[in-house]
Design a protein around this motif. Structure first.
Motif, PDB file in Angstrom:
ATOM      1  N   UNK A   1       0.810  -1.217   0.000  1.00 35.76           N
ATOM      2  CA  UNK A   1       0.000   0.000   0.000  1.00 35.76           C
ATOM      3  C   UNK A   1       0.846   1.272   0.000  1.00 35.76           C
ATOM      4  N   UNK A   2       2.135   1.144   0.188  1.00 32.95           N
ATOM      5  CA  UNK A   2       3.005   2.311   0.233  1.00 32.95           C
ATOM      6  C   UNK A   2       3.745   2.578  -1.075  1.00 32.95           C
ATOM      7  N   UNK A   3       3.385   1.879  -2.137  1.00 34.63           N
ATOM      8  CA  UNK A   3       4.041   2.072  -3.437  1.00 34.63           C
ATOM      9  C   UNK A   3       3.985   3.527  -3.895  1.00 34.63           C
ATOM     10  N   UNK A   4       2.917   4.222  -3.547  1.00 35.46           N
ATOM     11  CA  UNK A   4       2.752   5.614  -3.984  1.00 35.46           C
ATOM     12  C   UNK A   4       3.810   6.541  -3.394  1.00 35.46           C
ATOM     13  N   UNK A   5       4.471   6.110  -2.333  1.00 37.82           N
ATOM     14  CA  UNK A   5       5.543   6.928  -1.773  1.00 37.82           C
ATOM     15  C   UNK A   5       6.729   7.031  -2.723  1.00 37.82           C
ATOM     16  N   UNK A   6       6.918   6.007  -3.523  1.00 36.07           N
ATOM     17  CA  UNK A   6       8.109   5.912  -4.340  1.00 36.07           C
ATOM     18  C   UNK A   6       7.860   6.114  -5.829  1.00 36.07           C
ATOM     19  N   UNK A   7       6.598   6.132  -6.232  1.00 34.31           N
ATOM     20  CA  UNK A   7       6.253   6.250  -7.645  1.00 34.31           C
ATOM     21  C   UNK A   7       5.051   7.175  -7.798  1.00 34.31           C
ATOM     22  N   UNK A   8       5.267   8.336  -8.400  1.00 39.23           N
ATOM     23  CA  UNK A   8       4.203   9.328  -8.552  1.00 39.23           C
ATOM     24  C   UNK A   8       3.059   8.838  -9.425  1.00 39.23           C
ATOM     25  N   UNK A   9       3.297   7.810 -10.228  1.00 43.30           N
ATOM     26  CA  UNK A   9       2.245   7.282 -11.100  1.00 43.30           C
ATOM     27  C   UNK A   9       1.311   6.316 -10.366  1.00 43.30           C
ATOM     28  N   UNK A  10       1.730   5.860  -9.198  1.00 40.39           N
ATOM     29  CA  UNK A  10       0.901   4.949  -8.409  1.00 40.39           C
ATOM     30  C   UNK A  10      -0.264   5.710  -7.781  1.00 40.39           C
ATOM     31  N   UNK A  11      -1.394   5.070  -7.715  1.00 44.69           N
ATOM     32  CA  UNK A  11      -2.570   5.645  -7.061  1.00 44.69           C
ATOM     33  C   UNK A  11      -2.443   5.417  -5.560  1.00 44.69           C
ATOM     34  N   UNK A  12      -2.701   6.462  -4.787  1.00 49.32           N
ATOM     35  CA  UNK A  12      -2.665   6.336  -3.336  1.00 49.32           C
ATOM     36  C   UNK A  12      -3.887   5.543  -2.912  1.00 49.32           C
ATOM     37  N   UNK A  13      -3.673   4.369  -2.307  1.00 45.45           N
ATOM     38  CA  UNK A  13      -4.771   3.473  -1.988  1.00 45.45           C
ATOM     39  C   UNK A  13      -5.231   3.514  -0.554  1.00 45.45           C
ATOM     40  N   UNK A  14      -4.594   4.324   0.294  1.00 49.20           N
ATOM     41  CA  UNK A  14      -4.988   4.398   1.697  1.00 49.20           C
ATOM     42  C   UNK A  14      -5.782   5.681   1.888  1.00 49.20           C
ATOM     43  N   UNK A  15      -6.944   5.576   2.465  1.00 44.44           N
ATOM     44  CA  UNK A  15      -7.844   6.730   2.571  1.00 44.44           C
ATOM     45  C   UNK A  15      -7.792   7.431   3.923  1.00 44.44           C
ATOM     46  N   UNK A  16      -6.951   6.958   4.849  1.00 48.70           N
ATOM     47  CA  UNK A  16      -6.861   7.599   6.157  1.00 48.70           C
ATOM     48  C   UNK A  16      -5.402   7.750   6.546  1.00 48.70           C
ATOM     49  N   UNK A  17      -5.138   8.472   7.608  1.00 43.17           N
ATOM     50  CA  UNK A  17      -3.779   8.595   8.116  1.00 43.17           C
ATOM     51  C   UNK A  17      -3.094   9.863   7.656  1.00 43.17           C
ATOM     52  N   UNK A  18      -1.769   9.798   7.551  1.00 42.99           N
ATOM     53  CA  UNK A  18      -0.952  10.981   7.303  1.00 42.99           C
ATOM     54  C   UNK A  18      -1.115  11.577   5.915  1.00 42.99           C
ATOM     55  N   UNK A  19      -1.539  10.825   4.955  1.00 38.71           N
ATOM     56  CA  UNK A  19      -1.638  11.320   3.589  1.00 38.71           C
ATOM     57  C   UNK A  19      -0.338  11.048   2.854  1.00 38.71           C
ATOM     58  N   UNK A  20      -0.292   9.911   2.161  1.00 38.61           N
ATOM     59  CA  UNK A  20       0.947   9.500   1.497  1.00 38.61           C
ATOM     60  C   UNK A  20       1.433  10.529   0.495  1.00 38.61           C
ATOM     61  N   UNK A  21       0.504  11.163  -0.205  1.00 36.45           N
ATOM     62  CA  UNK A  21       0.935  12.152  -1.192  1.00 36.45           C
ATOM     63  C   UNK A  21       1.635  13.331  -0.518  1.00 36.45           C
ATOM     64  N   UNK A  22       1.233  13.689   0.700  1.00 34.29           N
ATOM     65  CA  UNK A  22       1.887  14.784   1.415  1.00 34.29           C
ATOM     66  C   UNK A  22       3.307  14.407   1.817  1.00 34.29           C
ATOM     67  N   UNK A  23       3.481  13.180   2.312  1.00 31.59           N
ATOM     68  CA  UNK A  23       4.814  12.704   2.690  1.00 31.59           C
ATOM     69  C   UNK A  23       5.718  12.636   1.452  1.00 31.59           C
ATOM     70  N   UNK A  24       5.192  12.075   0.368  1.00 32.32           N
ATOM     71  CA  UNK A  24       5.967  11.955  -0.871  1.00 32.32           C
ATOM     72  C   UNK A  24       6.370  13.333  -1.400  1.00 32.32           C
ATOM     73  N   UNK A  25       5.419  14.265  -1.431  1.00 30.90           N
ATOM     74  CA  UNK A  25       5.704  15.598  -1.960  1.00 30.90           C
ATOM     75  C   UNK A  25       6.670  16.370  -1.061  1.00 30.90           C
TER      76      UNK A  25
END
Length: 74
Positions: free
Chosen positions: A25-49
């Protein structure tokens, strides 16, 4: 939140006590093309960005039912 400065590099660690997630579920942290699949918590896109903006590496340790720790290597 914890910050460690043991010479260079520095590390910033952020831990939550949420429900955790699988590594898949954390693939989106490492690949901008991955869809963020977790709907709660810290917000993977925020951590990645954030990591991209300050040019650091991300690692993640998550245990189902126990929470997640994000470590940014600065």
């Amino acid at each position: 939140m914890e910050s460690l400065a043991v010479e260079q590099p520095n590390f910033l660690s952020v831990t939550d006590n949420g429900k955790g997630a699988s590594q898949d579920q954390f693939k989106a942290l490492y690949d901008e093309k991955e869809v963020v699949g977790i709907k709660s918590g810290l917000g993977l896109h925020l951590i990645r960005d954030l990591a991209k903006a300050i040019d650091c590496e991300i690692s993640v340790d998550s245990k189902i039912g126990m929470g997640t720790t994000f470590i940014l290597k600065l």
